[in-house]
Enzyme design. Structure first.
Site, PDB file in Angstrom:
ATOM      1  N   ASP A   1       0.882  -1.167   0.000  1.00 41.92           N
ATOM      2  CA  ASP A   1       0.000   0.000   0.000  1.00 41.92           C
ATOM      3  C   ASP A   1       0.918   1.214   0.000  1.00 41.92           C
ATOM      4  O   ASP A   1       1.436   1.599   1.045  1.00 41.92           O
ATOM      5  CB  ASP A   1      -0.910  -0.008   1.234  1.00 41.92           C
ATOM      6  CG  ASP A   1      -1.779   1.236   1.310  1.00 41.92           C
ATOM      7  OD1 ASP A   1      -2.286   1.677   0.258  1.00 41.92           O
ATOM      8  OD2 ASP A   1      -1.945   1.780   2.420  1.00 41.92           O
TER       9      ASP A   1
ATOM     10  N   GLU B   1      -1.263  -1.441  -4.788  1.00 42.28           N
ATOM     11  CA  GLU B   1      -2.478  -0.677  -5.043  1.00 42.28           C
ATOM     12  C   GLU B   1      -2.195   0.404  -6.076  1.00 42.28           C
ATOM     13  O   GLU B   1      -1.159   1.063  -6.031  1.00 42.28           O
ATOM     14  CB  GLU B   1      -2.984  -0.043  -3.743  1.00 42.28           C
ATOM     15  CG  GLU B   1      -4.365   0.551  -3.875  1.00 42.28           C
ATOM     16  CD  GLU B   1      -4.919   1.011  -2.543  1.00 42.28           C
ATOM     17  OE1 GLU B   1      -5.186   2.221  -2.414  1.00 42.28           O
ATOM     18  OE2 GLU B   1      -5.089   0.166  -1.642  1.00 42.28           O
TER      19      GLU B   1
ATOM     20  N   ASP C   1      -2.405   1.038   7.392  1.00 49.21           N
ATOM     21  CA  ASP C   1      -1.535   0.857   6.224  1.00 49.21           C
ATOM     22  C   ASP C   1      -1.161  -0.609   6.031  1.00 49.21           C
ATOM     23  O   ASP C   1      -1.157  -1.113   4.906  1.00 49.21           O
ATOM     24  CB  ASP C   1      -0.278   1.727   6.349  1.00 49.21           C
ATOM     25  CG  ASP C   1      -0.614   3.212   6.348  1.00 49.21           C
ATOM     26  OD1 ASP C   1      -1.216   3.676   5.363  1.00 49.21           O
ATOM     27  OD2 ASP C   1      -0.284   3.898   7.331  1.00 49.21           O
TER      28      ASP C   1
END
EC number: 3.1.21.10
Length: 180
Positions: free
Chosen positions: A7, A66, A138
């Site tokens: 991420d 992502e 996160d």
């Protein structure tokens, strides 16, 4: 198959490592990479080096990251894209296949709906991986990216695992397809 989920973020980049054996997902590790209060090149270097260290430590078979969404603030979007690029460079530098998923795809894979809140993602990641505690946001997002790939990326991963051999023959994997 060991999957590393990322991420990306300029201040904090989350990572999560899971293993998929058949239909079973197992938690291996997760955490965050925090960049120093420094200029942009130093922050990007921290992301690159730290992701490379995660790869060296956990030896994943493939990776998923992502995708960047377009923020209201274009400058924030550009900075996030640069952080993502630093992470991708580390992944590709380790000859890992890299799959990319939108936040919507990740939320649908983990929670079942694309408009899920961060707390819902955290809760489902904890349940799916049978964690004793709630992961940080996160790290949970990174684990969610890995879970999304485990559910939807098996064929892409197998193709990606062949990438080094294919490269020797002048072929490469692009968008899930072989190109020469």
């Amino acid at each position: 198959m060991k999957i590393l989920g990322i991420d990306p973020g300029l201040r904090t980049t989350g990572f999560g490592v899971i293993e998929k054996q058949g239909n079973k997902l197992s938690y291996i590790a997760s955490g965050t990479i925090k960049t120093p209060d420094a200029d942009l090149p130093q922050r990007l270097k921290t992301i690159l080096v730290s992701v490379a260290e995660v790869i060296a430590t956990y030896k994943p078979d493939c990776a998923a990251i992502e995708k960047v969404f377009v923020n209201v603030n274009p400058q924030s979007t550009l900075l996030l894209g640069q952080a993502r690029g630093a992470a991708i460079c580390a992944l590709v530098g380790a000859d890992l296949f890299v799959a990319e998923y939108t936040a919507l795809q990740v939320k649908q894979a983990v929670v079942g709906q694309g408009k899920a809140q961060k707390a819902q993602v955290q809760d489902m990641v904890q349940r799916l991986l049978k964690l004793s505690g709630l992961p940080g946001t996160d790290a949970a997002d990174a684990l969610g990216v890995a879970i999304c790939h485990a559910h939807s990326g098996e064929a892409l991963s197998m193709l990606g695992a062949l990438a080094p051999e294919l490269a020797k023959k002048g072929l490469r994997v692009r968008g899930g397809r072989l190109v020469g």
